[in-house]
Design a protein around this motif. Structure first.
Motif, short mmCIF file in Angstrom:
data_model
loop_
_atom_site.label_atom_id
_atom_site.label_comp_id
_atom_site.label_asym_id
_atom_site.label_seq_id
_atom_site.Cartn_x
_atom_site.Cartn_y
_atom_site.Cartn_z
N ASP A 31 0.76 -1.24 -0.05
CA ASP A 31 0.20 -0.09 -0.05
C ASP A 31 0.71 1.30 -0.20
O ASP A 31 0.46 2.27 -0.66
CB ASP A 31 -0.85 -0.02 1.35
CG ASP A 31 -1.57 1.13 1.21
OD1 ASP A 31 -2.26 1.46 0.03
OD2 ASP A 31 -2.05 1.75 2.27
N PHE A 32 1.95 1.20 0.80
CA PHE A 32 2.73 2.53 0.79
C PHE A 32 3.24 2.58 -0.69
O PHE A 32 3.16 3.83 -1.18
CB PHE A 32 4.23 2.20 1.69
CG PHE A 32 5.05 3.30 1.59
CD1 PHE A 32 4.73 4.49 2.37
CD2 PHE A 32 6.21 3.11 0.98
CE1 PHE A 32 5.72 5.52 2.47
CE2 PHE A 32 6.95 4.25 0.90
CZ PHE A 32 6.92 5.34 1.66
N GLY A 33 3.87 1.36 -1.42
CA GLY A 33 4.49 1.56 -2.60
C GLY A 33 3.41 2.10 -3.77
O GLY A 33 3.77 2.91 -4.42
N ARG A 37 1.01 3.82 -3.30
CA ARG A 37 0.17 5.20 -3.13
C ARG A 37 1.41 6.15 -2.98
O ARG A 37 1.12 7.38 -2.74
CB ARG A 37 -0.64 5.19 -1.86
CG ARG A 37 -1.94 4.47 -2.24
CD ARG A 37 -3.24 4.99 -1.14
NE ARG A 37 -3.01 4.40 0.19
CZ ARG A 37 -2.81 5.09 1.05
NH1 ARG A 37 -3.01 6.45 1.14
NH2 ARG A 37 -2.94 4.46 2.35
N THR A 38 2.58 5.93 -3.33
CA THR A 38 3.79 6.83 -3.04
C THR A 38 4.43 7.06 -4.55
O THR A 38 5.07 6.16 -5.10
CB THR A 38 4.60 6.36 -2.10
OG1 THR A 38 4.12 5.89 -1.01
CG2 THR A 38 5.82 7.21 -1.87
N TYR A 39 4.22 8.24 -5.22
CA TYR A 39 5.24 8.65 -6.02
C TYR A 39 6.57 9.20 -5.96
O TYR A 39 6.58 9.79 -4.59
CB TYR A 39 4.29 9.93 -7.00
CG TYR A 39 5.04 10.35 -8.17
CD1 TYR A 39 4.47 9.52 -9.29
CD2 TYR A 39 5.94 11.29 -8.25
CE1 TYR A 39 5.50 9.82 -10.51
CE2 TYR A 39 6.50 11.60 -9.62
CZ TYR A 39 6.32 10.88 -10.57
OH TYR A 39 7.01 11.32 -11.73
N ILE A 50 7.67 5.90 -6.36
CA ILE A 50 7.64 4.44 -6.29
C ILE A 50 6.91 3.78 -7.17
O ILE A 50 7.12 2.89 -7.71
CB ILE A 50 7.84 4.15 -4.69
CG1 ILE A 50 8.81 4.65 -3.84
CG2 ILE A 50 7.83 2.28 -4.56
CD1 ILE A 50 8.71 4.50 -2.27
N ASN A 51 5.70 4.20 -7.21
CA ASN A 51 4.44 3.58 -8.06
C ASN A 51 4.90 3.43 -9.45
O ASN A 51 4.85 2.54 -10.12
CB ASN A 51 3.23 4.05 -7.77
CG ASN A 51 3.14 5.39 -7.87
OD1 ASN A 51 4.05 6.17 -8.08
ND2 ASN A 51 1.94 6.04 -7.44
N VAL A 106 -6.42 3.41 -2.75
CA VAL A 106 -5.75 4.09 -3.79
C VAL A 106 -6.86 4.91 -4.76
O VAL A 106 -6.44 5.71 -5.21
CB VAL A 106 -4.94 3.21 -4.79
CG1 VAL A 106 -5.82 2.18 -5.68
CG2 VAL A 106 -3.97 3.73 -5.67
N ARG A 150 -6.10 0.75 7.01
CA ARG A 150 -5.24 1.63 6.07
C ARG A 150 -6.09 2.57 5.31
O ARG A 150 -6.09 3.77 5.21
CB ARG A 150 -4.12 1.06 5.35
CG ARG A 150 -3.21 0.41 6.00
CD ARG A 150 -2.14 -0.20 5.24
NE ARG A 150 -1.24 0.66 4.40
CZ ARG A 150 -0.31 1.24 5.00
NH1 ARG A 150 0.26 1.18 6.31
NH2 ARG A 150 0.77 2.07 4.20
N ASN A 199 -6.88 6.59 5.61
CA ASN A 199 -6.68 7.27 4.40
C ASN A 199 -8.05 8.12 4.05
O ASN A 199 -7.95 9.24 3.76
CB ASN A 199 -6.69 6.09 3.10
CG ASN A 199 -6.21 6.92 1.85
OD1 ASN A 199 -6.25 8.33 1.76
ND2 ASN A 199 -6.40 6.00 0.73
#
Ligand code: SAM
Length: 219
Positions: free
Chosen positions: A19-21, A23-25, A27-28, A68, A93, A97
Motif C-alpha cells: 500500500d505504501f508503494g 500510493r507513493t510517487y 515508487i509506484n 488508492v 489503512r 486514508n
C-alpha cells in the motif's frame, strides 16, 4: 490456494509495503514501469473516471486495498461508495486514508471477492484495481461483480495478465510461487471471464503486463 487467501488476509508487512508503494510517487511509477512495463498514469486515468460519475451512483471498490481509488472522491460528494477487501489490515489503512481526506461517504466491508455479501443488482459501478491476479478464482470474482451490478451498470478495472513477454511471465510465476498471485491469465482469459459472467461491450487494453478493462451488464 487457501494459503494465498490467508496470506492476503493476515500478512501485515505485505499490506503495508504494497500500500505504501502503490500510493507513493515515484515508487509506484518506477515500480510499475520496471516490473510490468506499465505507465501508472493509466491507473490514475481509470481512477479519475470515478470523478465523472453522477453524485447518486452506488460504487463498489473491491479490493480497495489502502484506498488508492479514494483520490477520485471529494468531501461532500453524496455518492454511496463501498470499499471492500479481505484484509482487515488493508481496511484499517483505507479507513485512515479516508479520514485524512475528510471522506465520510465511504462504507467499509470485509469480504472475500468470491462471495460478496451484497444483494443482486445493488451497484451502478464496480471497480477492481490490481486485484484479479491476486485471487485464486478470478472468474468467480468477475461473476460476483456481474451479479451485484445493476442492469446497465459498469465493471471497470486493471489486472496483471500473462503472455506479454517472457521476463514478465517469469515474474508472475515468481509472485505465484511466493503466494502473492493466483492463477492469473492471458488477456483472452480475462475476456472469457467477462463474457461468461454475462457482461457485454467489453474493452480490454493491455499496456506492458497490465490490462485495463471495462464491461457492462446488459439492460
Ligand atoms: C495488489 S492489492 C490491490 C489493492 C488496491 N486495489 C490497489 O490498487 O492498491 C490486492 C488486494 O486484494 C486483496 N485481496 C486478496 N485476496 C482477496 C480476496 N479473496 N477477496 C477480497 N480481497 C482480496 C488484498 O487484501 C489486497 O488489498
Amino acid at each position: 490456494m487457501a494459503d494465498l487467501r490467508e496470506a492476503w488476509r493476515a500478512d501485515r508487512l505485505r499490506a503495508m509495503v504494497y500500500d505504501f508503494g502503490v500510493r507513493t510517487y515515484p515508487i509506484n511509477a518506477v515500480g510499475a514501469r520496471l516490473l510490468w512495463g506499465y505507465d501508472v498514469k493509466r491507473l490514475s486515468r481509470t481512477i479519475g473516471r470515478l470523478s465523472g460519475e453522477p453524485d447518486d451512483v452506488t460504487v463498489l471498490d473491491l479490493p480497495c486495498g489502502g484506498g488508492v481509488a479514494f483520490a477520485a472522491l471529494s468531501r461532500g460528494r453524496r455518492l454511496h461508495y463501498v470499499a471492500a477487501d479481505l484484509s482487515p489490515i488493508m481496511l484499517d489503512r483505507a479507513r485512515a486514508n479516508a479520514r485524512r481526506r475528510g471522506l465520510d461517504q465511504v462504507e467499509f466491508v470485509q469480504t472475500d471477492a468470491g462471495s460478496l455479501p451484497f444483494a443482486d443488482r445493488s451497484f451502478d459501478v464496480c471497480v477492481t484495481l490490481n486485484g484479479l491476479h491476486c485471487l485464486a478464482d478470478p472468474a468467480g470474482a468477475v461473476a460476483e461483480f456481474a451479479r451485484v451490478l445493476r442492469p446497465g451498470g459498469t465493471l471497470r478495472g486493471t489486472t496483471i495478465v500473462t503472455g506479454t513477454g517472457g521476463r514478465r511471465d517469469k515474474l508472475v510465476g515468481a509472485f505465484q510461487r511466493r503466494g502473492y498471485f493466483g492463477p492469473s491469465g492471458h488477456a483472452d482469459d480475462l475476456g472469457r471471464w467477462l463474457t461468461s459472467a454475462g457482461l457485454t461491450d467489453s474493452e480490454i487494453d493491455v499496456d506492458g503486463a497490465v490490462a485495463t478493462f471495462t464491461a457492462r451488464r446488459p439492460r
